[in-house]
Write an enzyme that holds these catalytic residues in place. Structure first.
Site, PDB file in Angstrom:
ATOM      1  N   HIS A   1       0.489  -0.628 -11.210  1.00 40.59           N
ATOM      2  CA  HIS A   1       0.063  -1.526 -10.130  1.00 40.59           C
ATOM      3  C   HIS A   1      -0.191  -2.917 -10.715  1.00 40.59           C
ATOM      4  O   HIS A   1      -1.317  -3.312 -10.992  1.00 40.59           O
ATOM      5  CB  HIS A   1      -1.193  -0.970  -9.475  1.00 40.59           C
ATOM      6  CG  HIS A   1      -1.547  -1.637  -8.190  1.00 40.59           C
ATOM      7  ND1 HIS A   1      -0.666  -1.743  -7.137  1.00 40.59           N
ATOM      8  CD2 HIS A   1      -2.690  -2.243  -7.781  1.00 40.59           C
ATOM      9  CE1 HIS A   1      -1.257  -2.384  -6.138  1.00 40.59           C
ATOM     10  NE2 HIS A   1      -2.481  -2.710  -6.513  1.00 40.59           N
TER      11      HIS A   1
ATOM     12  N   GLU B   1       5.330  13.165  -6.686  1.00 40.63           N
ATOM     13  CA  GLU B   1       6.663  13.499  -6.176  1.00 40.63           C
ATOM     14  C   GLU B   1       7.736  12.490  -6.586  1.00 40.63           C
ATOM     15  O   GLU B   1       8.928  12.758  -6.442  1.00 40.63           O
ATOM     16  CB  GLU B   1       6.636  13.638  -4.646  1.00 40.63           C
ATOM     17  CG  GLU B   1       6.015  12.486  -3.910  1.00 40.63           C
ATOM     18  CD  GLU B   1       4.541  12.667  -3.615  1.00 40.63           C
ATOM     19  OE1 GLU B   1       4.138  12.411  -2.471  1.00 40.63           O
ATOM     20  OE2 GLU B   1       3.790  13.049  -4.536  1.00 40.63           O
TER      21      GLU B   1
ATOM     22  N   ARG C   1       0.856  -1.180   0.000  1.00 47.41           N
ATOM     23  CA  ARG C   1       0.000   0.000   0.000  1.00 47.41           C
ATOM     24  C   ARG C   1       0.894   1.233   0.000  1.00 47.41           C
ATOM     25  O   ARG C   1       1.827   1.330   0.792  1.00 47.41           O
ATOM     26  CB  ARG C   1      -0.923   0.038   1.231  1.00 47.41           C
ATOM     27  CG  ARG C   1      -2.047  -0.989   1.203  1.00 47.41           C
ATOM     28  CD  ARG C   1      -3.085  -0.638   0.144  1.00 47.41           C
ATOM     29  NE  ARG C   1      -4.162  -1.612   0.078  1.00 47.41           N
ATOM     30  CZ  ARG C   1      -4.186  -2.652  -0.747  1.00 47.41           C
ATOM     31  NH1 ARG C   1      -3.151  -2.891  -1.548  1.00 47.41           N
ATOM     32  NH2 ARG C   1      -5.216  -3.460  -0.773  1.00 47.41           N
TER      33      ARG C   1
END
Length: 387
Positions: free
Chosen positions: A271, A259, A230
């Site tokens: 993912h 970022e 996560r």
């Protein structure tokens, strides 16, 4: 034959319908579905039909489902822990190697080459992408569930020293854990001793942001961190600062964040952890079987908001009751059934936190009036009659 409708909120592998079998249909449109099956669809704020008795997530994480809200409504939420474990494990092993060697950088550089002397250019420039081996290095595994155990076991086979941390490890996971894996009760020990750290913990109030400036400071210089669990387990700005300073050699994740873009030393993949045909099929089948068993028999297996509770069928019919875990609820239920002249042949009841689930097999059919009376008992949330 009455058809039971299962509403899908995402594309689900066709084998889910096969696992449900005759009498079921999996559809993306249903006014009164009996259950819902999904993958990543965000159900927070979703207008769940009142007819739904269960929701099955084809995957392990349930952050996209309002689990507590559904518990209050008497909707059982299932997940499929372990169904995609092998797929995520393989990606984690890949991430170990990506952290050790600048494979991606080397491939991208090679694509820019041209001319007849490409081979010579490669031989001259390859030293810029030299890395190190994982053999003999220490891997810290945070979270020893279905995935963490497989990652740790495979790392042992690859010649790594493995340190495992999980204060909530299950008996099943403990049995499957390679005996060469050293277990610790201290998360600090993992951070301080590991050359590589891989995260396989669920996102909770206790795990949110466990990798932050303070914990990074405890780690070895040049540590490699893999986060395929996560994104919120890590404080992104602290990770970026540590990578730029060299404290973290490599951060590999499949959770994108603005970022991270353009930061050398941070590799962001889509993912992809469970994105294999095999994993999607495994999750779909496991979710479908959990729904069928609950719909047809009222048995609860891998639920995240109610206790596991199951029993073989006996008697003329079965009554299931979702209720609060407080005193005297069972007394109220059994008293009303007995008062109706019905004998309880079998009763199984389990609790989990604030909620409990009870299965009753009785010797006579229960009519609508009695079912309504059971539903009206104090602290009863939902009842079902299964014939």
């Amino acid at each position: 034959m009455k058809i039971t409708e299962i509403l899908k909120l995402n594309a689900i592998a066709a084998c889910a319908a096969d696992a449900l079998g005759d009498g079921y249909t999996v559809t993306d449109k249903a006014a009164e579905p009996t259950a819902v099956i999904l993958r990543s669809f965000d159900m927070h704020g979703y207008d769940l039909p009142k007819s739904v008795v269960a929701v099955a997530r084809a995957g392990a994480g349930v952050n996209n489902i309002p689990v507590a809200e559904y518990a209050e409504r008497g909707v059982v939420v299932f997940n499929t822990p372990g169904a995609n474990a092998n797929a995520v494990k393989e990606l984690a092993v890949c991430a170990l190697l990506l952290a050790s060697r600048d494979i991606i950088g080397g491939v991208e550089w090679t694509r820019t080459l041209s001319g007849d002397d490409v081979s010579a250019q490669v031989e001259k420039g390859k030293k810029a992408f030299a890395g190190h081996e994982i053999l003999g290095k220490t891997l810290g595994v945070v979270g020893l569930g279905a995935i963490g155990v497989q990652v740790g076991n495979n790392a042992v086979r690859l010649g790594m020293n493995v340190l495992g941390y999980d204060p909530f490890i299950t008996i099943d996971s403990a049995w499957r854990l390679n005996h060469n894996i050293a277990k610790t009760d201290s998360l600090d020990s993992v951070f301080e001793q590991s050359d590589y750290i891989t995260l396989h913990a669920p996102l909770t109030d206790g795990t949110r942001g466990i990798v932050n400036a303070k914990t990074i400071a405890k780690m070895k210089d040049g540590v490699n961190i893999i986060n395929l669990s996560r994104g919120e387990l890590c404080v992104n700005k602290d990770v970026v600062a540590a990578v730029k300073s060299g404290k973290i050699h490599a951060y590999i994740t499949d959770f994108a964040a603005p970022e991270f873009v353009g930061v050398k030393g941070i590799t962001v993949m889509p993912h992809l952890g469970a994105s294999t045909e095999e994993a999607e099929d495994n999750c779909a089948v496991m979710a479908a079987r959990a729904l069928r068993e609950f719909i047809e028999n009222g048995n609860v297996g891998t639920s995240v908001n109610f206790p596991s509770c199951s029993s073989p069928r006996t008697g003329a019919c079965r009554v299931t009751v979702i209720h609060r875990n407080v005193k005297f609820v069972l007394n109220s239920i059994t008293d009303k059934i007995s008062a109706a002249g019905i004998n309880i042949e079998n009763l199984v009841s389990q609790s989990r936190g604030d909620y409990a689930y009870t299965i009753l097999d009785v010797d006579k059919n229960v009519d609508d009036a009695l079912l309504s009376a059971l539903s009206a008992c104090d602290n009863v949330i939902r009842t079902r009659l299964i014939k």
